[in-house]
Design an enzyme around this catalytic site. Structure first.
Site, PDB file in Angstrom:
ATOM      1  N   ARG A   1      -3.243  -9.709  -4.388  1.00  0.00           N
ATOM      2  CA  ARG A   1      -2.561  -9.687  -3.089  1.00  0.00           C
ATOM      3  C   ARG A   1      -2.902 -11.002  -2.411  1.00  0.00           C
ATOM      4  O   ARG A   1      -4.069 -11.273  -2.113  1.00  0.00           O
ATOM      5  CB  ARG A   1      -3.041  -8.492  -2.250  1.00  0.00           C
ATOM      6  CG  ARG A   1      -2.634  -8.612  -0.806  1.00  0.00           C
ATOM      7  CD  ARG A   1      -2.836  -7.346  -0.012  1.00  0.00           C
ATOM      8  NE  ARG A   1      -1.851  -6.342  -0.357  1.00  0.00           N
ATOM      9  CZ  ARG A   1      -1.583  -5.270   0.369  1.00  0.00           C
ATOM     10  NH1 ARG A   1      -2.246  -5.050   1.490  1.00  0.00           N
ATOM     11  NH2 ARG A   1      -0.659  -4.408  -0.004  1.00  0.00           N
TER      12      ARG A   1
ATOM     13  N   ASP B   1       9.728  -1.509   8.367  1.00  0.00           N
ATOM     14  CA  ASP B   1       8.380  -2.012   8.087  1.00  0.00           C
ATOM     15  C   ASP B   1       7.863  -2.590   9.404  1.00  0.00           C
ATOM     16  O   ASP B   1       8.631  -2.781  10.364  1.00  0.00           O
ATOM     17  CB  ASP B   1       8.444  -3.085   6.978  1.00  0.00           C
ATOM     18  CG  ASP B   1       7.072  -3.615   6.570  1.00  0.00           C
ATOM     19  OD1 ASP B   1       6.061  -2.940   6.847  1.00  0.00           O
ATOM     20  OD2 ASP B   1       7.008  -4.725   5.982  1.00  0.00           O
TER      21      ASP B   1
ATOM     22  N   HIS C   1       6.908  -7.259  -2.440  1.00  0.00           N
ATOM     23  CA  HIS C   1       5.920  -6.186  -2.597  1.00  0.00           C
ATOM     24  C   HIS C   1       6.486  -5.184  -3.627  1.00  0.00           C
ATOM     25  O   HIS C   1       6.815  -4.043  -3.301  1.00  0.00           O
ATOM     26  CB  HIS C   1       5.687  -5.513  -1.235  1.00  0.00           C
ATOM     27  CG  HIS C   1       4.464  -4.659  -1.179  1.00  0.00           C
ATOM     28  ND1 HIS C   1       3.546  -4.567  -2.198  1.00  0.00           N
ATOM     29  CD2 HIS C   1       3.997  -3.836  -0.195  1.00  0.00           C
ATOM     30  CE1 HIS C   1       2.583  -3.737  -1.849  1.00  0.00           C
ATOM     31  NE2 HIS C   1       2.836  -3.271  -0.647  1.00  0.00           N
TER      32      HIS C   1
ATOM     33  N   CYS D   1       6.523   2.077   4.249  1.00  0.00           N
ATOM     34  CA  CYS D   1       5.483   1.688   3.286  1.00  0.00           C
ATOM     35  C   CYS D   1       4.079   1.863   3.865  1.00  0.00           C
ATOM     36  O   CYS D   1       3.118   1.962   3.121  1.00  0.00           O
ATOM     37  CB  CYS D   1       5.708   0.252   2.829  1.00  0.00           C
ATOM     38  SG  CYS D   1       5.514  -0.974   4.143  1.00  0.00           S
TER      39      CYS D   1
ATOM     40  N   GLN E   1       5.212  -1.453  -4.296  1.00  0.00           N
ATOM     41  CA  GLN E   1       5.588  -0.508  -3.240  1.00  0.00           C
ATOM     42  C   GLN E   1       6.976   0.076  -3.522  1.00  0.00           C
ATOM     43  O   GLN E   1       7.225   1.264  -3.348  1.00  0.00           O
ATOM     44  CB  GLN E   1       5.586  -1.217  -1.882  1.00  0.00           C
ATOM     45  CG  GLN E   1       6.033  -0.338  -0.727  1.00  0.00           C
ATOM     46  CD  GLN E   1       5.034   0.747  -0.371  1.00  0.00           C
ATOM     47  OE1 GLN E   1       3.867   0.460  -0.155  1.00  0.00           O
ATOM     48  NE2 GLN E   1       5.486   1.991  -0.309  1.00  0.00           N
TER      49      GLN E   1
ATOM     50  N   ARG F   1       2.193   5.642  -4.689  1.00  0.00           N
ATOM     51  CA  ARG F   1       1.645   4.339  -5.086  1.00  0.00           C
ATOM     52  C   ARG F   1       0.739   4.521  -6.299  1.00  0.00           C
ATOM     53  O   ARG F   1       0.757   3.734  -7.241  1.00  0.00           O
ATOM     54  CB  ARG F   1       0.844   3.718  -3.923  1.00  0.00           C
ATOM     55  CG  ARG F   1       1.660   3.353  -2.698  1.00  0.00           C
ATOM     56  CD  ARG F   1       2.579   2.182  -2.964  1.00  0.00           C
ATOM     57  NE  ARG F   1       1.860   1.009  -3.442  1.00  0.00           N
ATOM     58  CZ  ARG F   1       1.233   0.131  -2.651  1.00  0.00           C
ATOM     59  NH1 ARG F   1       1.282   0.271  -1.345  1.00  0.00           N
ATOM     60  NH2 ARG F   1       0.606  -0.914  -3.163  1.00  0.00           N
TER      61      ARG F   1
END
Ligand code: CP
Ligand code: NVA
Length: 308
Positions: free
Chosen positions: A102, A223, A129, A263, A132, A291
């Site tokens: 990340r 988001d 991402h 998310c 996700q 996830r």
């Protein structure tokens, strides 16, 4: 050997194959069957940014698969003190079997992967991402929403939006995005997605009108307005995103049984109202749990290609 850096590199069939594997692995996990798909394998997990879900799901996931996860905060490894990415990659990839990163730069992630001897997984960058989105699609499947799927994304044109673009373009579902002026998606990523959409039949639209975007949506998503690293822009962003909250009014324009995905982490009163968040929380937290299952499938899939 394959990496998992962006869904751009994956075909529809490959994405669906990983989703199928996630369904199987989830079923096994729920039945307390923990098949050791990756015995004695080590997953290096490099974090340059905070995380709750990504860290816990990858670390738990690799353990359940029979391996072990190494949490490597960039503050604690020499990368944070300027050791080149190329050296870090060449060292770590000689010692572990898979690496998740990340960081704040898709470009640097790709550079890292180009030096790595083992598969590298994107755990979130400035641009994408993808792990996700695999969990999100698994959730959509479990909610029986894959037929005539129309996703509406309302909010910032960010790493999540770009990932939705790639998923829609590859799978071939409809996606309408509404962002405020000045917060549109990356034009290059949009162009790439539109090119894939021509092949898959996805109908992708972008606008600056949330009310238009959500009409007839079967899935509504958003988001945070302030991604990691943008904290100092918060005041301006909150002003600029006025009218972009997913609330009861906006949801009422979507289909009656539309689901809401997030998310996480979610900021109530900003991108989503408390009411909408709580009334959809069962699905949102299943999405978070997914996830774990989706990423176990990604790791197993990559590991199988590495051994073959
Ligand atoms: N959604 C997500 O990636 O959460 P974390 O930042 O907590 O990992
Ligand atoms: N866009 C958000 C996603 C967090 C999971 C960020 O980059 O901070």
């Amino acid at each position: 050997m394959r990496h998992f850096l962006t869904l751009k590199d994956y075909s529809k069939d490959e994405i669906l194959e990983i989703i199928d594997l996630a369904v199987t692995i989830k079923k096994e996990t729920k039945a307390n069957i923990f098949k050791k798909y990756m015995p004695n394998k080590t997953l290096g997990m490099i974090f340059e940014k905070s995380s709750t879900r990504t860290r816990v799901s990858f670390e738990t996931g690799i353990y359940q698969l029979g391996g072990v996860g190494l949490f490597l905060s960039s503050n604690d490894i020499q990368l944070g003190r300027g050791e080149p990415i190329s050296d870090t990659s060449r060292v770590i990839s000689r010692m572990v079997d898979m690496i998740m990163i990340r960081n704040d730069s898709q470009k640097e992630l790709e550079e890292f992967a180009s030096y790595s001897k083992v598969p590298v997984i994107n755990g979130l960058t400035d641009k994408f991402h993808p792990v996700q989105l695999m969990a999100d699609y698994l959730t959509i499947l479990e909610c029986n929403k894959t037929e005539n799927l129309k996703v509406a994304y309302v909010g910032d044109g960010n790493n999540m939006t770009h990932s939705w673009l790639m998923l829609a373009a590859k799978i071939g579902f409809d996606l309408s995005i509404a962002t405020p002026i000045g917060y549109e998606v990356d034009s290059e990523i949009l162009a790439t997605a539109l090119a894939f959409a021509k092949e898959s039949g996805a109908n992708i639209t972008v606008s600056n009108d949330p009310e238009v975007a959500v009409v007839d949506a079967t899935v509504v998503t958003t988001d945070t307005w302030v991604s990691m690293g943008q904290e100092e822009q918060k005041e301006k962003r909150v002003k600029d995103f006025n009218g972009y909250i997913v609330d009861a009014h906006l949801m009422s324009l979507a289909q009656k049984d539309a689901i809401f995905l997030h998310c996480l982490p979610a900021y109530r009163g900003y991108e989503v109202s408390e009411e909408i968040f709580e009334s959809h929380s069962e699905i949102i937290f299943s999405e978070a749990e997914n996830r774990l299952h989706a990423q176990k499938a990604i790791m197993v899939w990559l590991d199988q290609r590495r051994d073959s």
